[in-house]
Design an enzyme around this catalytic site. Structure first.
Site, PDB file in Angstrom:
ATOM      1  N   ASN A   1      -4.870  -8.006 -10.970  1.00  0.00           N
ATOM      2  CA  ASN A   1      -5.494  -7.663 -12.253  1.00  0.00           C
ATOM      3  C   ASN A   1      -6.306  -8.839 -12.776  1.00  0.00           C
ATOM      4  OD1 ASN A   1      -5.543  -7.727 -15.307  1.00  0.00           O
ATOM      5  ND2 ASN A   1      -4.829  -5.638 -15.006  1.00  0.00           N
ATOM      6  N   LYS A   2      -5.724 -10.015 -12.716  1.00  0.00           N
ATOM      7  CA  LYS A   2      -6.415 -11.218 -13.198  1.00  0.00           C
ATOM      8  C   LYS A   2      -7.680 -11.472 -12.371  1.00  0.00           C
ATOM      9  CE  LYS A   2      -5.406 -16.171 -13.659  1.00  0.00           C
ATOM     10  NZ  LYS A   2      -5.642 -16.676 -12.306  1.00  0.00           N
ATOM     11  N   ASP A   3      -7.622 -11.142 -11.085  1.00  0.00           N
ATOM     12  CA  ASP A   3      -8.769 -11.338 -10.200  1.00  0.00           C
ATOM     13  C   ASP A   3      -9.927 -10.407 -10.520  1.00  0.00           C
ATOM     14  OD1 ASP A   3      -7.727 -13.348  -8.738  1.00  0.00           O
ATOM     15  OD2 ASP A   3      -7.428 -12.208  -6.902  1.00  0.00           O
TER      16      ASP A   3
END
Length: 927
Positions: free
Chosen positions: A585-587
């Site tokens: 998700n952060k990516d």
């Protein structure tokens, strides 16, 4: 606005309240009104006793930003307490609603139950042999983790549970007015105790304290409710397949990372893991002991009243002889053969408990080598009673104890060991240097053919003795000591004391083979030369989008290696793969993360089918939507076809553990919901059309790419990290002592320095919550602009027919309801660079408006999350107070960051941390 009116429109506290004169309303039906009224009146009464000046705050009539930091902190504590009490009301109400449905319509009418699933299976013509096959292989293991996402202390959990139980008591109509007043007094006392209990951890949590936190849920609910889950399934099977006899195995167990997860936590050492394993083992043994003592009190059956079967006499004679004290046992309970047998079990278990203390005490007489021996003794007792004509006693009294032992064994949980590939690779380099007489710097590149050749050669060499490796660093010795401990505890404590080894940051097959070599070094192989079968499952963890894309090729190569195939076959026939939701998700943002996870599972499932080695998935989900959190049944149903092969593991982290397992009724339902959903998915996969819809997949790929591009455009803005640090409590989260892991990388200079948990946590605190929606509006708009009317029609069709797409949009809409840009703007003003601040906030503001518009366009809804009225109602009850607390937090951040007086700064810090706690409790999720 009056807080009471906000939470319960029919309830006003305009008149003075006194618990002494308050006759509590009866809690009836399924509505939360009476319970809400009872708890709020009790809270106000406690407030008047201790801080009358805060009563106006509880009613929403005060501007607490004008209060001193000390009073503001107390006000925030009161508001956070109300959120906790409101959660109890909602949990209790949900339980009553389910009971009401079952009472009026039958168990099969309750969604998420075995009866519901089996009724549908019978209606669909599912044969009994299919159910037998499912039960033989079904294995479900929620895994508790010690990630720093839980803000409730154990002492607070205990008091909240007592309040829940009192509310249940107040539902009963049997009480006199005097008795109800007594219950109300106890309720008020528990609220008062929480009021006076510090909400914040004053010291950094230790791993040992986290272990106690995890075991708390077993002591309070899970030891008793999990065996009942097996009984519930058996009962439903008997109802819907009455002509069949089913043997239900211990299909549902718990795993844990607490005390075993050393990835990024130097405080989890081999010594700490040893202590954890011993404590876990004693927890289950002591619960077994208590149940076996109860059996002894029950089984006062005399030989004169009931002749003892010859077969059981033989069993008893053997146990008495082995005890070393048979005559005394017989003399104590003459003629009571079943009680004598129970005494032999109890003495043997006592000796086992003493041997498994940190400072072992060796008692004379036999002890249990493992849980299987205790299970066999209980089976003998159960069979003896059955043969004597007491089948009911055997079934209702002994079998539940035997099932408890089968489930929890001598370990309570299966403790996973987790470490990252950097640490294991460094240890292997040092091993190479010690073997080759060189330095670690001289070792071949870990992705080179030379390194693979060395690993393969070492794995193929017979090893009959443990070799001595000289010159290793402390870090390498500690890694090897951990593997040695695994082998030792699996032998000395229980074969299921350790679940598996999870390798985070898996990048290649070499990374995984290296762990097999470390396991060989510790002699964790079935064969003494250490070349045939590794007993410890090695589970690769793929987290980032890049890693998820590489996973199929890595696993394809891995499953072609004979050692791996032999080991997996012995371990149960499934190769487990863990996939991470937070870092992906952060990516790439929410949509891209979900699609990449879906594709990885579909491709890995195909890889396993081609290799003849099924792949089972371990889902690394967090509590919030941004970290994979989703409704259990829908999350399972939205997995790729065929990817759930009767094996299912998922992490339960922090606040999720508290929500699911604090109370027995909720715990029982949550476990049955998970198990029944797995059964439903497996059974439906046999009848529903398999395979993907190419046009749907093509659309998902396009949407994923477009949303990721917009998301990356935001996170690569040169001022994003600076904005994020200033416009959120990112740095201040490190001050919350809610986990034993070091609070490093909070003061980040780049996005890659940020861990996924604080990344999500801080965006939720400042009400931007970009991790749950950003980029999706632009993706939907772009898709329609490129493909026109046909594209919009396709999206609407996907909304109705594609489970993964529908789940994404539903969770996005729920997240959008939590966003408040007017509050977020207040946070943005904390960022000193006006140009950067305005640029970034303008991007977020525009994308938010577009995402709301496009979600409604695709779903056809009139308002965001219109399909979830209960969710909207629950959120609307909280948002006025959360918004108020958010604005207070902005002021506290401003004060804390500018304050130079150390005393005032510390005072402000306490209030600031309470505000973080309060918002997290209000939303029901942290990281």
């Amino acid at each position: 606005m009056d807080l009471a009116m906000t939470l319960h429109p029919q309830f006003s506290l305009s008149a003075p309240v006194s618990m002494d004169s308050f006759a509590p309303p009866m809690i009836t039906g399924t509505e939360p009104d009476a319970a809400t009224e009872i708890l709020f009146r009790a809270l106000v009464d406690v407030c008047r006793r201790h801080a009358p000046e805060l009563e106006a705050v509880l009613k929403g009539e005060a501007d607490i930003s004008q209060l001193t930091p000390e009073l503001m902190g107390r006000a925030l504590h009161a508001q956070g307490l109300w959120f906790r009490l409101l959660s109890i009301v909602e949990e209790n109400t949900a339980m009553r609603r389910r009971r009401n449905v079952e009472r009026t319509q039958g168990r099969a009418a309750v969604n998420g139950t075995f009866s519901h699933v089996l009724a549908e299976a019978v209606a669909a013509g599912v044969k009994a042999d299919e159910i037998h096959a499912l039960l033989n292989d079904m294995r479900i293991r929620p895994t508790l983790t010690a990630h720093p996402t839980e803000a409730k202390r154990v002492t607070v959990l205990e008091k909240l549970r007592r309040i829940y139980l009192i509310l249940r008591e107040l539902e009963l109509p049997r009480w006199t007015e005097r008795e109800r007043n007594s219950l109300m007094a106890e309720l008020r006392d528990q609220i008062e105790l929480i009021w006076m209990t510090g909400e914040l951890q004053l010291e950094k949590a230790t791993v040992v304290r986290e272990v106690s936190w995890g075991l708390h849920f077993f002591d309070e609910s899970l030891f008793d409710t999990l065996p009942e889950l097996v009984e519930s399934l058996e009962s439903s099977l008997a109802e819907y397949y009455p002509d069949e006899t089913f043997e239900v195995p211990a299909f549902f167990q718990f795993g844990s990372w607490i005390g075993g997860d050393r990835d990024g936590n130097p405080f989890v050492t081999s010594s700490v893991t040893r202590t954890t394993l011993k404590r876990n083992g004693r927890a289950s043994m002591r619960r077994f002991r208590a149940r076996i003592v109860d059996l002894g009190k029950l089984l006062s059956i005399t030989e004169q009243a009931l002749p003892t079967p010859i077969s059981f006499r033989k069993e008893l004679t053997a146990r008495l002889a082995a005890s070393g004290d048979g005559e005394a046992i017989q003399a104590r309970n003459p003629g009571e053969h079943f009680r004598q047998f129970q005494t032999c079990i109890l003495r043997k278990l006592d000796a086992t408990i003493e041997r498994n203390k940190e400072e072992p005490v060796i008692l004379p007489g036999p002890f249990y080598v493992d849980a299987d021996e205790l299970i066999n003794d209980l089976r003998a007792l159960e069979q003896g009673l059955t043969d004597a004509g007491c089948r009911s006693l055997a079934t209702n009294q002994v079998r539940p104890v035997r099932r408890m032992v089968e489930i929890f064994r001598f370990s309570t949980v299966l403790l996973d060991i987790r470490e990252n590939s950097t640490r294991t690779t460094n240890t292997l380099r040092e091993m190479w240097a010690a073997v080759e007489g060189a330095t670690p710097a001289d070792a071949p590149d870990v992705e080179s053919s030379a390194w693979r050749a060395w690993l393969t050669a070492e794995l193929s060499k017979p090893r009959t003795t443990r070799r001595v490796l000289e010159g290793l660093s402390d870090e390498a010795r500690e890694t090897l000591a951990t593997f040695a401990l695994v082998g030792e505890m699996r032998t000395e404590l229980d074969r299921e004391a350790v679940g598996c080894f999870i390798l985070s940051m898996t990048r290649s097959v070499n990374d995984i083979l290296g762990v097999y070599l470390l396991a060989k070094e510790a002699r964790i192989y079935l064969d003494s030369p250490g070349v045939e079968i590794c007993q410890l499952p090695i589970v690769p963890l793929f987290e980032t989008i890049e890693d998820l894309r590489a996973a199929p090729s890595i696993m394809k190569e891995l499953l072609s290696i004979p050692l791996i195939r032999r080991s997996v076959r012995w371990q149960g026939g499934f190769h487990e793969v863990m996939i991470g939701y937070s870092d992906s998700n952060k990516d790439g943002g929410y949509f891209a993360s979900n699609w990449e996870l879906y594709k990885a599972q579909a491709k890995l499932t195909e890889v396993g089918q081609q290799a003849g080695v099924p792949i089972a998935f371990f889902h690394g989900r967090g509590g919030s939507v941004s970290r994979g959190g989703a409704p259990t049944a829908r999350a399972i149903a939205a997995q790729p076809p065929g990817s759930i092969r009767r094996q299912y593991r998922v992490t339960d982290q922090g606040e999720v553990v508290s929500f699911k397992y604090s109370n027995r009724g909720t715990a029982a339902y949550q476990m049955e919901l998970t198990a029944a959903s797995i059964m439903e998915q497996v059974l439906r996969s046999k009848t529903e059309k398999q395979g993907s819809r190419p046009e749907f997949d093509d659309a998902m790929e396009a949407l994923s790419g477009a949303s990721r591009a917009i998301y990356i455009q935001l996170i690569q803005h040169p001022g994003l990290v600076e904005y994020f640090q200033n416009a959120s409590p990112l740095d201040e989260l490190a001050l919350l002592n809610i986990g034993s892991r070091p609070a490093r990388r909070f003061g980040a200079r780049s996005l890659s320095d940020l861990r996924a948990i604080p990344w999500v946590f801080a965006w939720a605190q400042n009400r931007h919550i970009i991790t749950g929606w950003y980029g999706i509006g632009s993706a939907l708009q772009n898709f329609i602009e490129v493909r026109g009317e046909d594209g919009e029609t396709l999206l609407k069709s996907m909304f109705e027919q594609s489970k993964p797409f529908r789940l994404i949009l539903d969770e996005v809409e729920k997240t959008l309801r939590m966003v408040d840009l007017s509050v977020a703007r207040e946070y943005s003003k904390l960022a000193p660079n006006a140009q950067t601040r305005d640029e970034i906030f303008a991007l977020i503001e525009a994308e938010y408006a577009l995402t709301c518009e496009m979600c409604l366009r695709v779903s056809g809804g009139g308002e965001i999350a219109f399909r979830y009225p209960a969710f909207r109602e629950r959120l609307s009850e909280r948002l006025p107070v959360i918004n108020q607390v958010s604005r207070e937090q902005v002021e506290l951040l401003r004060r804390y960051r500018s304050e130079t007086d150390e005393f005032k700064r510390e005072e402000t810090k306490s209030a600031l941390l309470l505000s973080i706690n309060c918002i997290a409790v209000g939303f029901g999720a942290t990281g």
